[in-house]
Design a protein around this motif. Structure first.
Motif, PDB file in Angstrom:
ATOM      1  N   PHE A 198       0.855  -1.181   0.000  1.00 45.62           N
ATOM      2  CA  PHE A 198       0.000   0.000   0.000  1.00 45.62           C
ATOM      3  C   PHE A 198       0.897   1.238   0.000  1.00 45.62           C
ATOM      4  CE2 PHE A 198      -2.495  -3.262   2.232  1.00 45.62           C
ATOM      5  CZ  PHE A 198      -3.672  -3.240   1.499  1.00 45.62           C
ATOM      6  N   VAL A 199       0.798   2.047  -1.044  1.00 48.25           N
ATOM      7  CA  VAL A 199       1.541   3.294  -1.130  1.00 48.25           C
ATOM      8  C   VAL A 199       0.569   4.421  -0.793  1.00 48.25           C
ATOM      9  CG1 VAL A 199       2.949   4.783  -2.591  1.00 48.25           C
ATOM     10  CG2 VAL A 199       2.969   2.307  -2.968  1.00 48.25           C
ATOM     11  N   THR A 200       0.858   5.188   0.250  1.00 47.54           N
ATOM     12  CA  THR A 200      -0.106   6.198   0.692  1.00 47.54           C
ATOM     13  C   THR A 200       0.486   7.601   0.683  1.00 47.54           C
ATOM     14  OG1 THR A 200       0.405   6.110   3.075  1.00 47.54           O
ATOM     15  CG2 THR A 200      -1.126   4.451   2.211  1.00 47.54           C
ATOM     16  N   GLY A 201      -0.416   8.565   0.452  1.00 56.20           N
ATOM     17  CA  GLY A 201      -0.034   9.968   0.456  1.00 56.20           C
ATOM     18  C   GLY A 201      -0.968  10.773   1.333  1.00 56.20           C
ATOM     19  N   ALA A 202      -0.898  12.078   1.188  1.00 62.33           N
ATOM     20  CA  ALA A 202      -1.637  12.988   2.065  1.00 62.33           C
ATOM     21  C   ALA A 202      -3.135  12.736   2.071  1.00 62.33           C
ATOM     22  CB  ALA A 202      -1.354  14.437   1.654  1.00 62.33           C
ATOM     23  N   GLY A 203      -3.667  12.196   0.960  1.00 66.49           N
ATOM     24  CA  GLY A 203      -5.106  11.982   0.867  1.00 66.49           C
ATOM     25  C   GLY A 203      -5.655  11.015   1.891  1.00 66.49           C
ATOM     26  N   ILE A 204      -4.845  10.071   2.364  1.00 64.92           N
ATOM     27  CA  ILE A 204      -5.361   9.113   3.339  1.00 64.92           C
ATOM     28  C   ILE A 204      -5.539   9.767   4.706  1.00 64.92           C
ATOM     29  CG2 ILE A 204      -3.148   8.193   4.164  1.00 64.92           C
ATOM     30  CD1 ILE A 204      -4.488   5.381   4.081  1.00 64.92           C
ATOM     31  N   SER A 205      -4.804  10.846   4.969  1.00 64.05           N
ATOM     32  CA  SER A 205      -4.925  11.540   6.254  1.00 64.05           C
ATOM     33  C   SER A 205      -5.806  12.783   6.182  1.00 64.05           C
ATOM     34  CB  SER A 205      -3.533  11.944   6.773  1.00 64.05           C
ATOM     35  OG  SER A 205      -2.764  10.806   7.085  1.00 64.05           O
ATOM     36  N   ALA A 206      -6.263  13.119   4.980  1.00 60.58           N
ATOM     37  CA  ALA A 206      -7.058  14.338   4.813  1.00 60.58           C
ATOM     38  C   ALA A 206      -8.328  14.307   5.655  1.00 60.58           C
ATOM     39  CB  ALA A 206      -7.407  14.537   3.343  1.00 60.58           C
ATOM     40  N   GLU A 207      -8.943  13.104   5.749  1.00 64.41           N
ATOM     41  CA  GLU A 207     -10.187  13.005   6.510  1.00 64.41           C
ATOM     42  C   GLU A 207      -9.948  12.958   8.021  1.00 64.41           C
ATOM     43  OE1 GLU A 207     -13.322  10.464   4.379  1.00 64.41           O
ATOM     44  OE2 GLU A 207     -11.502  10.081   3.220  1.00 64.41           O
ATOM     45  N   SER A 208      -8.680  13.003   8.412  1.00 63.83           N
ATOM     46  CA  SER A 208      -8.332  13.171   9.823  1.00 63.83           C
ATOM     47  C   SER A 208      -8.119  14.649  10.149  1.00 63.83           C
ATOM     48  CB  SER A 208      -7.048  12.397  10.150  1.00 63.83           C
ATOM     49  OG  SER A 208      -7.260  11.015  10.082  1.00 63.83           O
ATOM     50  N   GLY A 209      -8.210  15.482   9.122  1.00 60.92           N
ATOM     51  CA  GLY A 209      -8.030  16.919   9.330  1.00 60.92           C
ATOM     52  C   GLY A 209      -6.630  17.410   9.046  1.00 60.92           C
ATOM     53  N   ILE A 210      -5.799  16.557   8.428  1.00 58.79           N
ATOM     54  CA  ILE A 210      -4.439  16.961   8.097  1.00 58.79           C
ATOM     55  C   ILE A 210      -4.428  17.656   6.736  1.00 58.79           C
ATOM     56  CG2 ILE A 210      -2.079  16.167   7.703  1.00 58.79           C
ATOM     57  CD1 ILE A 210      -2.957  15.743  10.544  1.00 58.79           C
ATOM     58  N   PRO A 211      -3.900  18.888   6.641  1.00 60.07           N
ATOM     59  CA  PRO A 211      -3.820  19.558   5.337  1.00 60.07           C
ATOM     60  C   PRO A 211      -3.021  18.728   4.350  1.00 60.07           C
ATOM     61  CG  PRO A 211      -3.369  21.097   7.119  1.00 60.07           C
ATOM     62  CD  PRO A 211      -3.380  19.730   7.735  1.00 60.07           C
ATOM     63  N   THR A 212      -3.375  18.809   3.078  1.00 57.96           N
ATOM     64  CA  THR A 212      -2.825  17.877   2.093  1.00 57.96           C
ATOM     65  C   THR A 212      -1.649  18.392   1.285  1.00 57.96           C
ATOM     66  OG1 THR A 212      -4.441  18.597   0.438  1.00 57.96           O
ATOM     67  CG2 THR A 212      -5.018  16.693   1.793  1.00 57.96           C
ATOM     68  N   TYR A 213      -1.212  19.616   1.460  1.00 58.32           N
ATOM     69  CA  TYR A 213      -0.119  20.118   0.620  1.00 58.32           C
ATOM     70  C   TYR A 213       1.173  19.365   0.917  1.00 58.32           C
ATOM     71  CZ  TYR A 213       3.506  23.168  -1.233  1.00 58.32           C
ATOM     72  OH  TYR A 213       4.602  23.652  -1.901  1.00 58.32           O
ATOM     73  N   ARG A 214       1.525  18.413   0.051  1.00 63.92           N
ATOM     74  CA  ARG A 214       2.721  17.598   0.165  1.00 63.92           C
ATOM     75  C   ARG A 214       2.871  16.997   1.573  1.00 63.92           C
ATOM     76  NH1 ARG A 214       7.511  20.376  -3.453  1.00 63.92           N
ATOM     77  NH2 ARG A 214       6.168  21.141  -5.103  1.00 63.92           N
ATOM     78  N   GLY A 215       1.756  16.861   2.268  1.00 62.97           N
ATOM     79  CA  GLY A 215       1.791  16.232   3.571  1.00 62.97           C
ATOM     80  C   GLY A 215       2.322  17.103   4.681  1.00 62.97           C
ATOM     81  N   ILE A 216       2.572  18.407   4.401  1.00 60.26           N
ATOM     82  CA  ILE A 216       3.161  19.243   5.444  1.00 60.26           C
ATOM     83  C   ILE A 216       2.350  20.490   5.744  1.00 60.26           C
ATOM     84  CG2 ILE A 216       5.526  18.487   5.042  1.00 60.26           C
ATOM     85  CD1 ILE A 216       5.927  21.131   3.511  1.00 60.26           C
ATOM     86  N   GLY A 217       1.183  20.653   5.150  1.00 60.21           N
ATOM     87  CA  GLY A 217       0.351  21.767   5.560  1.00 60.21           C
ATOM     88  C   GLY A 217      -0.262  22.538   4.413  1.00 60.21           C
ATOM     89  N   GLY A 218      -1.573  22.430   4.214  1.00 61.63           N
ATOM     90  CA  GLY A 218      -2.269  23.165   3.169  1.00 61.63           C
ATOM     91  C   GLY A 218      -2.314  24.650   3.450  1.00 61.63           C
ATOM     92  N   LEU A 219      -1.831  25.031   4.638  1.00 63.31           N
ATOM     93  CA  LEU A 219      -1.751  26.443   4.994  1.00 63.31           C
ATOM     94  C   LEU A 219      -0.987  27.242   3.949  1.00 63.31           C
ATOM     95  CD1 LEU A 219      -0.482  25.906   8.666  1.00 63.31           C
ATOM     96  CD2 LEU A 219      -2.806  26.462   8.006  1.00 63.31           C
ATOM     97  N   TYR A 220      -0.084  26.575   3.233  1.00 64.42           N
ATOM     98  CA  TYR A 220       0.820  27.285   2.339  1.00 64.42           C
ATOM     99  C   TYR A 220       0.640  26.924   0.878  1.00 64.42           C
ATOM    100  CZ  TYR A 220       3.161  28.076   6.781  1.00 64.42           C
ATOM    101  OH  TYR A 220       3.442  28.409   8.072  1.00 64.42           O
ATOM    102  N   ASP A 221      -0.421  26.253   0.542  1.00 66.12           N
ATOM    103  CA  ASP A 221      -0.600  25.771  -0.821  1.00 66.12           C
ATOM    104  C   ASP A 221      -0.586  26.922  -1.817  1.00 66.12           C
ATOM    105  OD1 ASP A 221      -0.974  24.188  -2.936  1.00 66.12           O
ATOM    106  OD2 ASP A 221      -2.980  23.483  -2.405  1.00 66.12           O
ATOM    107  N   GLY A 222       0.455  26.948  -2.645  1.00 65.30           N
ATOM    108  CA  GLY A 222       0.555  27.971  -3.672  1.00 65.30           C
ATOM    109  C   GLY A 222       0.857  29.356  -3.139  1.00 65.30           C
TER     110      GLY A 222
END
Length: 256
Positions: A20-44
Motif C-alpha cells: 500500500f503506497v499512501t499519500g496525504a489523501g489518506i490523512s485528509a479526513e483526519s483533518g491533516i492539510p494535504t499540501y505535500r503532507g506538510i500543511g495546506g496552509l501554504y498551498d501555492g
C-alpha cells in the motif's frame, strides 16, 4: 463501482504479498492539510515573510536560520494538533494480518499508520513526532509541540534540535531507502496507490514496476493522477470510503 470492487476483491483473494503506497489523501479526513503532507496552509503561497514555503522548510534554511524553519514547523504542527488516524489507516493495519507479506510505504509524516497498528511501515519522509539533536545522540518522541521552545535546543549539549523529517532539498534517509529497495526487489502480487498525487519517482515506481511485471494495481483517489491511466482498477473516491468498502466486500467474500 460494484464491478470495480469485485475486481479488487478478486485481486486480493489471489495475492500473497501486497504493498500500500499512501499519500496525504489518506490523512485528509483526519483533518491533516494535504499540501505535500506538510500543511495546506501554504498551498501555492509564500509565508508572511515573503519566503516560499519550500525555502522556509528547506535543509539549507534550517542550517542558516533554524528559528525561521522552526517557526513554520510550529505553525504546521499547531494546525494538525489533536488529529488522529482514521478508518482507512485501521483497515490497512488489519490487512497486514491477511497476507504473507504486507507493507505500507507512506509519504506522510503524521505517524498515523503505526499508531493505527501497522508494523511494516516505511515512513520515507520521517515522523514529525520524532526529534533528534543536530550534534549529539539525543533523541525523543513527543506527542505534540506544546512544550517546545520556539527554536528548541538539546538538553544534553545545547545544540539545535530538529524533527526527524525530510526537509526540502534533503536526501531520503539511507536506512529507509535500503528497506524500500529490498522490498521492491522482491516484488508484490498487488500494489495499491492511495491518496497520493504520485509526484515522486520512488512513489510511482512500485506501481510502474507492478504494471511491467503484469501484476494487478489499484488506485484510490477522488481525482486523476499520472497513474490513473495505467492501473488495473481505479476507485475514484476518498480513502476512508474506499478502504471501508474494500474491507466490507472482502469480509462478504470470505463468508461466501
Amino acid at each position: 463501482m460494484e464491478e470495480a470492487l469485485e475486481r479488487v476483491i478478486e485481486h486480493l483473494s489471489r495475492a500473497r504479498s501486497v504493498l500500500f503506497v499512501t499519500g496525504a489523501g489518506i490523512s485528509a479526513e483526519s483533518g491533516i492539510p494535504t499540501y505535500r503532507g506538510i500543511g495546506g496552509l501554504y498551498d501555492g503561497k509564500t509565508t508572511e515573510g515573503g519566503v516560499p514555503i519550500e525555502v522556509a522548510l528547506s535543509g539549507s534554511m534550517f542550517r542558516r536560520r533554524p528559528e525561521l524553519t522552526w517557526k513554520h514547523l510550529h505553525e504546521i504542527e499547531r494546525a494538525c494538533r489533536g488529529a488522529k488516524f482514521n478508518r482507512a489507516h485501521e483497515v490497512l493495519a488489519l490487512m497486514e494480518g491477511c497476507f504473507e507479506r504486507c507493507w505500507v510505504l507512506t509519504q506522510n509524516v503524521d505517524g498515523f499508520h503505526k499508531a493505527a497498528g501497522s508494523r511494516n511501515v516505511i515512513d520515507i519522509h520521517g515522523d514529525v513526532h520524532d526529534l533528534r539533536c543536530t550534534r549529539c545522540d539525543f533523541s525523543e518522541r513527543v506527542r505534540d509541540y506544546t512544550h517546545l521552545a520556539p527554536c528548541p535546543s538539546c538538553p544534553q549539549c545545547g545544540s539545535v534540535v530538529r524533527p526527524e523529517v525530510v526537509l526540502f532539498e534533503e536526501l531520503l534517509p539511507p536506512e529507509k531507502v535500503a528497506v524500500m529497495e529490498r522490498e521492491f526487489a522482491q516484488g508484490f502480487d498487488l500494489v495499491f496507490s492511495i491518496g497520493t498525487s504520485s509526484l515522486f519517482p520512488y512513489i510511482t515506481a512500485p506501481v510502474v514496476d507492478a504494471v511491467a511485471r503484469r501484476r494487478p494495481t489499484v488506485e484510490i483517489n477522488p481525482g486523476q493522477t499520472q497513474l490513473s491511466r495505467v492501473v488495473d482498477v481505479q476507485l475514484q473516491m476518498g480513502a476512508v470510503a474506499a478502504c471501508e468498502a474494500v474491507w466490507a466486500a472482502r469480509e462478504r467474500w470470505k463468508r461466501g
